[in-house]
Design an enzyme around this catalytic site. Structure first.
Site, short mmCIF file in Angstrom:
data_model
loop_
_atom_site.label_atom_id
_atom_site.label_comp_id
_atom_site.label_asym_id
_atom_site.label_seq_id
_atom_site.Cartn_x
_atom_site.Cartn_y
_atom_site.Cartn_z
N MET A 1 29.56 -2.05 -16.08
CA MET A 1 31.03 -1.54 -16.41
C MET A 1 31.81 -2.98 -16.62
O MET A 1 32.75 -2.80 -17.89
CB MET A 1 31.66 -0.88 -15.20
CG MET A 1 33.22 -0.88 -15.02
SD MET A 1 33.57 -0.30 -13.62
CE MET A 1 35.57 -0.09 -13.83
N GLN A 2 31.67 -4.05 -15.94
CA GLN A 2 32.40 -5.16 -16.09
C GLN A 2 32.20 -5.59 -17.60
O GLN A 2 33.11 -6.01 -18.25
CB GLN A 2 32.16 -6.23 -15.07
CG GLN A 2 32.55 -5.73 -13.86
CD GLN A 2 32.14 -6.77 -12.62
OE1 GLN A 2 31.49 -7.76 -12.90
NE2 GLN A 2 32.49 -6.48 -11.29
N ARG B 1 31.56 -8.75 -6.03
CA ARG B 1 32.77 -9.48 -5.39
C ARG B 1 33.75 -9.52 -6.50
O ARG B 1 34.90 -9.82 -6.28
CB ARG B 1 32.01 -11.03 -5.49
CG ARG B 1 32.16 -11.86 -4.29
CD ARG B 1 31.49 -12.93 -4.30
NE ARG B 1 30.15 -13.03 -3.15
CZ ARG B 1 29.15 -13.02 -3.59
NH1 ARG B 1 28.57 -13.00 -4.60
NH2 ARG B 1 28.56 -13.04 -2.45
N LYS C 1 -17.49 6.83 9.78
CA LYS C 1 -17.80 5.49 10.36
C LYS C 1 -16.44 4.87 10.64
O LYS C 1 -16.34 4.28 11.58
CB LYS C 1 -18.19 4.60 9.00
CG LYS C 1 -18.93 3.49 9.39
CD LYS C 1 -19.52 3.11 8.10
CE LYS C 1 -19.98 1.69 8.12
NZ LYS C 1 -20.57 1.35 6.63
N LEU D 1 0.60 -1.38 0.16
CA LEU D 1 0.08 0.27 -0.08
C LEU D 1 0.89 1.52 0.03
O LEU D 1 0.32 2.38 0.04
CB LEU D 1 -0.87 -0.11 1.25
CG LEU D 1 -2.00 -1.00 1.12
CD1 LEU D 1 -2.85 -0.76 2.60
CD2 LEU D 1 -2.95 -0.84 -0.01
N HIS E 1 27.68 1.88 -7.26
CA HIS E 1 25.97 2.13 -7.60
C HIS E 1 25.66 3.86 -7.42
O HIS E 1 25.18 4.10 -6.36
CB HIS E 1 25.20 1.23 -6.55
CG HIS E 1 25.44 -0.28 -7.26
ND1 HIS E 1 24.53 -0.64 -8.14
CD2 HIS E 1 26.31 -1.22 -6.75
CE1 HIS E 1 24.97 -1.88 -8.41
NE2 HIS E 1 25.75 -2.35 -7.51
N TYR F 1 13.77 -11.03 -7.22
CA TYR F 1 12.30 -11.43 -7.58
C TYR F 1 11.34 -11.35 -6.39
O TYR F 1 10.24 -11.20 -6.38
CB TYR F 1 11.83 -12.92 -8.27
CG TYR F 1 12.42 -12.82 -9.71
CD1 TYR F 1 11.80 -11.85 -10.80
CD2 TYR F 1 13.56 -13.68 -10.16
CE1 TYR F 1 12.16 -11.98 -11.85
CE2 TYR F 1 13.84 -13.49 -11.76
CZ TYR F 1 13.11 -12.68 -12.38
OH TYR F 1 13.76 -12.81 -13.54
N CYS G 1 28.28 -1.18 -12.38
CA CYS G 1 28.76 -2.42 -11.54
C CYS G 1 29.05 -3.22 -12.94
O CYS G 1 29.87 -3.38 -13.56
CB CYS G 1 27.85 -2.60 -10.50
SG CYS G 1 28.58 -3.74 -9.30
N LYS H 1 -15.08 -2.09 6.06
CA LYS H 1 -14.86 -3.01 7.04
C LYS H 1 -13.71 -3.65 7.19
O LYS H 1 -13.11 -3.88 8.06
CB LYS H 1 -15.91 -4.27 6.78
CG LYS H 1 -16.05 -5.43 7.36
CD LYS H 1 -17.00 -4.95 8.77
CE LYS H 1 -18.43 -5.19 8.61
NZ LYS H 1 -19.38 -4.65 9.59
N GLU I 1 23.39 5.25 -8.47
CA GLU I 1 21.69 5.23 -8.19
C GLU I 1 21.38 5.49 -6.65
O GLU I 1 20.29 6.00 -6.44
CB GLU I 1 21.10 4.35 -8.97
CG GLU I 1 21.09 3.01 -8.32
CD GLU I 1 22.27 1.98 -8.91
OE1 GLU I 1 23.37 2.78 -9.18
OE2 GLU I 1 22.48 0.81 -8.76
N GLU J 1 4.60 -13.57 11.90
CA GLU J 1 5.99 -12.98 11.89
C GLU J 1 5.76 -11.89 12.70
O GLU J 1 7.08 -11.54 13.41
CB GLU J 1 6.61 -12.95 10.75
CG GLU J 1 7.04 -14.32 10.12
CD GLU J 1 6.12 -14.60 8.79
OE1 GLU J 1 4.93 -14.24 8.93
OE2 GLU J 1 6.71 -15.37 8.05
#
Ligand code: GLN
Length: 542
Positions: A383-384, A469, A222, A15, A514, A54, A380, A188, A516, A148
């Site tokens: 670039m590689q 890495r 309400k 939301l 990075h 994902y 990153c 509700k 951004e 949780e």
């Protein structure tokens, strides 16, 4: 004395709780207060670093090298307060702390339980290092009713009791859905969500109610009656065209006033929202548009590139243009005759990424950008891939590759096992744990005078955030520079290439970090502003 605002969500997820928290932070800031925003995530992963994009979207990296939830990106973009490691915690981390204490014998043989041990650990986290903030905004991930999130809700209930009403309050975000068959907005689910909260002992002070259409007075009344919240504290949150409108709309609805009222503050300065008004005006009436292709792997899920999308928008704000994004799965560039997909774009960006799948397609996209003189921005992994492309096609090293994909003849990108951070050596091996073993967080980079990046940043040393890495292999510097790919940014000890650029190209840059992550709508990152400017120039050529 820091006051605490606890923000929970109900009814459904997604939301915009993170955005609402960020916008509230910005509103309080605009009234002269110092804020700090934090996120409590109920899942059991220790941090989101090892989660699939994902599942979780982008991993947001802080200066101090923590891999955190993407909501921290919203917080920074709206408030410019740099997030820290201590601003995001998960159940996994909390349990890790409690279990480590148990193993050390800290509980002196006592039975270790959710209440009080887990809840105490949560409370410590919430209270730690809020420093001189006037308000700490604590967002609780998930939705009320999830198993949780119970320990977190219990912990903030206890905390509010301990801090007292003058130092704590609760904001609850819900949804009122429109049921087309009866032509009604339904309250509700909100009533049930608040009932659930109250059964845990939390009475919200302010309700933020998301809706796709204006909420009539009768429905607000309400909600107020059934949820035991003052009418004025039922704040509607309508959908907006641009996220940077959210602070303005919530202010119009009285959110900041109601939050301050809950603390008994009635003499706060009026907010100055000029910054947000200007940004929205620019977004609404751009003078032109550019089309940018993003060539990546997770193109179906834009949350995986959240900060990147925002930074590109900021680049548009800086140049008064709309930035239209075209998402391309890099695998399509692995076939023949795929280049036509990129023919009408004004800029090509290859973002961060992991693993071999799709990498050859990314390399083809680099070739296209280089040969067709289309602005290219590699971040990153991007670039590689640009370095591998240059090595293969310009420097005469057809066997060039990255050891991330296995052994190769010319490892122009390879695993670096030792590097220096603030004078201290950090070491990793090829079979280190996957979690937290990357070069993470802010590192300095020296810019080469006379280079394009030096012009763009207008300074000699920059600090940007990292998450990778593998490193470009410095031993290939001479070979690549002779071929036209210049190393224009290096780590202070000159061993790690941080930036490559192609002087003989309208705009071709690859950065190991990075950028951004540090862009703000009111302070667009210089690299994104410059990239979009180059795209505008390119659009005038075609
Ligand atoms: N996979 C590459 C590495 O680990 C790039 C990572 C990234 O793009 N964030 O070095």
């Amino acid at each position: 004395m820091t006051r605490f605002i606890f923000i929970t969500g109900g009814v459904v997820s997604s939301l915009g709780k993170g955005l609402a928290s960020a916008a509230l932070g910005a509103l309080l800031q605009s009234r002269g207060y110092k804020v700090r925003l934090r996120k409590l995530d109920p899942y059991l992963n220790v941090d989101p670093g090892t989660m699939s994009p994902y599942q979780h979207g982008e991993v947001y990296v802080t200066d101090d090298g923590a891999e955190t939830d993407l909501d921290l990106g919203h917080y920074e973009r709206f408030t410019a307060v740099p997030a820290r490691r201590t601003d995001n915690v998960t159940s996994g981390r909390i349990y890790q702390t409690v279990i480590a204490r148990e193993r050390r014998g800290d509980y002196l043989g006592g039975t270790v339980q959710v209440i009080p041990h887990v809840t105490d650990a949560i409370k410590e986290f919430v209270l730690e290092g809020t420093g001189d903030a006037d308000f700490a905004l604590i967002e609780i991930g998930g939705t009320v009713g999830d198993i949780e999130s119970l320990p977190f809700l219990e912990a903030i209930r206890q905390l509010s009791n301990e801090l007292g009403r003058a130092r704590s309050m609760f904001v609850h975000l819900t949804l009122i859905p429109y049921v087309a068959a009866s032509g009604e907005l339904k309250t509700k689910p909100t009533q049930h969500s608040v009932k659930e909260l109250r059964s845990i002992g939390i009475q919200p002070d302010v309700l933020l109610v998301r809706s796709d259409r204006p909420i009539p007075t009768a429905e607000r009344d309400k909600i107020s009656l059934f949820c035991n919240v003052p009418k004025k504290a039922v704040i509607q949150g309508l959908d907006v065209e641009f996220i940077y409108e959210v602070p303005i709309r919530y202010h119009e609805e009285g959110l900041d006033d109601q939050v301050l009222a809950a603390f008994g503050i009635d003499d706060a300065p009026e907010p100055d929202l000029t910054r947000w008004v200007e940004i929205v005006e620019r977004l609404r009436a751009p003078e032109g548009e550019v089309k940018i292709a993003i060539v990546g792997k997770y193109t179906g899920l834009h949350d995986a590139y959240k900060s990147l999308v925002e930074a590109l928008t900021h680049g548009g704000i800086a140049n008064n243009v709309r930035v239209d994004l075209e998402w391309h799965d890099s695998e399509i560039f692995e076939g023949e005759e795929s280049a036509h997909h990129l023919e009408d774009v004004n800029g090509i960006l290859v973002p961060g990424g992991f693993g071999e799948r799709g990498s050859e397609g990314k390399i083809s996209a680099v070739t296209f950008a280089r040969e067709h003189r289309v602005p290219y921005f590699g971040i990153c992994f991007g670039m590689q891939m640009a370095v591998i492309e240059g090595a293969r096609n310009l420097a005469g090293l057809p066997g060039a590759g990255s050891t991330e994909f296995g052994p190769c003849q010319d490892p122009v990108v390879g695993l670096l096992t030792e590097w220096t951070r603030e004078g201290v050596r950090e070491v990793r091996t090829s079979n280190s744990h996957l979690g937290g073993t990357m070069r993470l967080g802010a590192y300095d980079c020296d810019l080469v005078k006379g280079s394009r990046v030096h012009d763009i940043y207008e300074c000699d040393t920059i600090s940007e955030r990292h998450r990778h890495r593998y490193e470009v292999n410095i031993n290939y510097r001479e070979r690549l520079e002779e071929a036209g790919l210049v190393f224009s940014g290096l780590s202070p000890d000159q061993t790690l290439p941080e930036i490559v650029e192609m002087p003989d190209h309208p705009w071709f840059l690859g950065v190991q970090f990075h950028p951004e992550l540090k862009s703000k709508p009111f302070e667009p990152h210089p690299l994104f502003a410059s990239f979009i400017k180059a795209a505008v120039e390119q659009s005038r050529l075609v």
